[in-house]
Scaffold this motif. Structure first.
Motif, PDB file in Angstrom:
ATOM      1  N   THR A 119       1.081   0.986  -2.854  1.00  0.00           N
ATOM      2  CA  THR A 119       1.831   2.206  -2.562  1.00  0.00           C
ATOM      3  C   THR A 119       0.849   3.360  -2.357  1.00  0.00           C
ATOM      4  OG1 THR A 119       1.967   2.866  -4.876  1.00  0.00           O
ATOM      5  CG2 THR A 119       3.705   1.399  -4.046  1.00  0.00           C
ATOM      6  N   ASP A 120       1.371   4.509  -1.940  1.00  0.00           N
ATOM      7  CA  ASP A 120       0.526   5.698  -1.815  1.00  0.00           C
ATOM      8  C   ASP A 120      -0.145   6.025  -3.150  1.00  0.00           C
ATOM      9  OD1 ASP A 120       1.327   5.948   0.822  1.00  0.00           O
ATOM     10  OD2 ASP A 120       2.798   7.519   0.417  1.00  0.00           O
ATOM     11  N   HIS A 164       0.246   0.121   2.404  1.00  0.00           N
ATOM     12  CA  HIS A 164      -1.207   0.051   2.554  1.00  0.00           C
ATOM     13  C   HIS A 164      -1.749  -1.338   2.245  1.00  0.00           C
ATOM     14  CE1 HIS A 164      -1.199   4.393   2.909  1.00  0.00           C
ATOM     15  NE2 HIS A 164      -0.527   4.471   1.766  1.00  0.00           N
TER      16      HIS A 164
END
Length: 315
Positions: free
Chosen positions: A79-80, A7
């Motif tokens: 990251t997520d 992301h």
């Protein structure tokens, strides 16, 4: 950059602070300088004590549209889990949406949760209701235009490109060629009720089946112009009075199915959805023929939109 950090998030404020990153993510995350064209910033008063504790500030920044403006910041690689932590950190005044950076990259950014408040140049696309049919004053769109331009005659513009009878597929095909000279930063999509209608000549046809194709195409078009797509849900209709309208049959159940389809798609794709159902619900006197609002009905729809532009605590 590792696939474990898929992301890109554009930060222009406290998320660039290593202290905030350590508090949210447990570490300083990879980042690099970046800029966002077509925007400026304004201060936003923060009241959430946890956010104030993490940032050490009770005034943050929020983006607004400005033709020719540029906001300098940084792209964070997250990251997520880190993106979810950033979502939890941002107060309700913000919402995460896609933007196009000056580099041409697509990234997430936290924008004003009210999509109309930061807008400057608005394009409206849709059908006869947004066109203002049955209202000599031009409907809710004309009222919105008058108020918006009055706020800032120099920078604010509203372009009503609606066409009566339009479907989402038609709007998605016609809109791209119309946008470039108008330099939009916000696109209001007010279409879909014609997709929900059942043609009397082909009663088995279902315009809602391919609804998401038109939405996806319009979202891509908006993103290509770095404009924010705002989907307006259908207004309530009086099924007892619509009858067989110009070879089409409109029903409340189909309109409700359209409403839910639009809402779900917008939630799944991080697109703004404004519910327009309630202002006219069970108020048949605000509809001329069961479908098109009266002037008073358009006024109620405009007031519904305008009320959403005002939020306590904004600067």
């Amino acid at each position: 950059m590792s696939d474990s950090r898929p992301h890109l998030l554009f930060s222009f404020g406290t998320l660039m602070d290593p202290k905030v990153q350590k508090a949210l993510f447990g570490q300083v995350v990879p980042s690099r300088p970046a800029s966002l064209a077509g925007y400026a910033t304004r201060p936003l008063k923060i009241t959430d004590p946890d956010v104030i504790a993490a940032s050490g500030l009770d005034v943050h920044l929020i983006l607004e549209r400005k033709l020719g403006g540029v906001v300098e910041g940084a792209v964070l690689h997250l990251t997520d889990r880190e993106l979810a932590a950033a979502d939890a950190y941002e107060v309700d005044d913000y919402t995460r949406r896609r933007v196009v950076l000056s580099s041409g990259e697509s990234a997430w950014a936290y924008l004003d949760a009210n999509p109309l408040r930061p807008a400057a140049r608005i394009v409206i696309v849709g059908d006869s209701i947004a066109y203002g049919r049955c209202d000599p004053q031009g409907g809710w769109a004309a009222r919105l235009a008058a108020a918006h331009i009055a706020e800032n005659e120099t920078a604010h513009r509203v372009f009503n490109l609606t066409i009566p009878g339009s479907t989402l597929a038609g709007v998605s095909e016609q809109t791209p060629a119309l946008l470039a000279p108008r330099l939009p930063d916000t696109i209001l999509l007010a279409a879909g009720i014609n997709d929900s209608a059942v043609p009397l000549s082909t009663p088995d046809a279902d315009g809602l089946v391919n609804l998401t194709d038109g939405l996806a195409a319009l979202a891509a078009t908006a993103h290509a112009h770095n404009a924010r797509l705002v989907v307006l849900g259908p207004v309530w209709l009086d099924e007892e009075r619509t009858g067989d309208y110009e070879g089409l049959r409109f029903t409340e159940n189909r309109a409700l199915a359209l409403r839910e389809s639009l809402r779900t798609w917008c939630e799944d794709n991080h697109i703004d959805f404004v519910d327009m159902w309630e202002p006219l619900r069970k108020k048949p006197d605000l509809l001329t023929d069961g479908i098109h609002p009266t002037p008073a009905g358009h006024q109620a729809l405009y007031q519904h939109l305008a009320a959403g532009r005002r939020t306590e605590g904004s600067a």
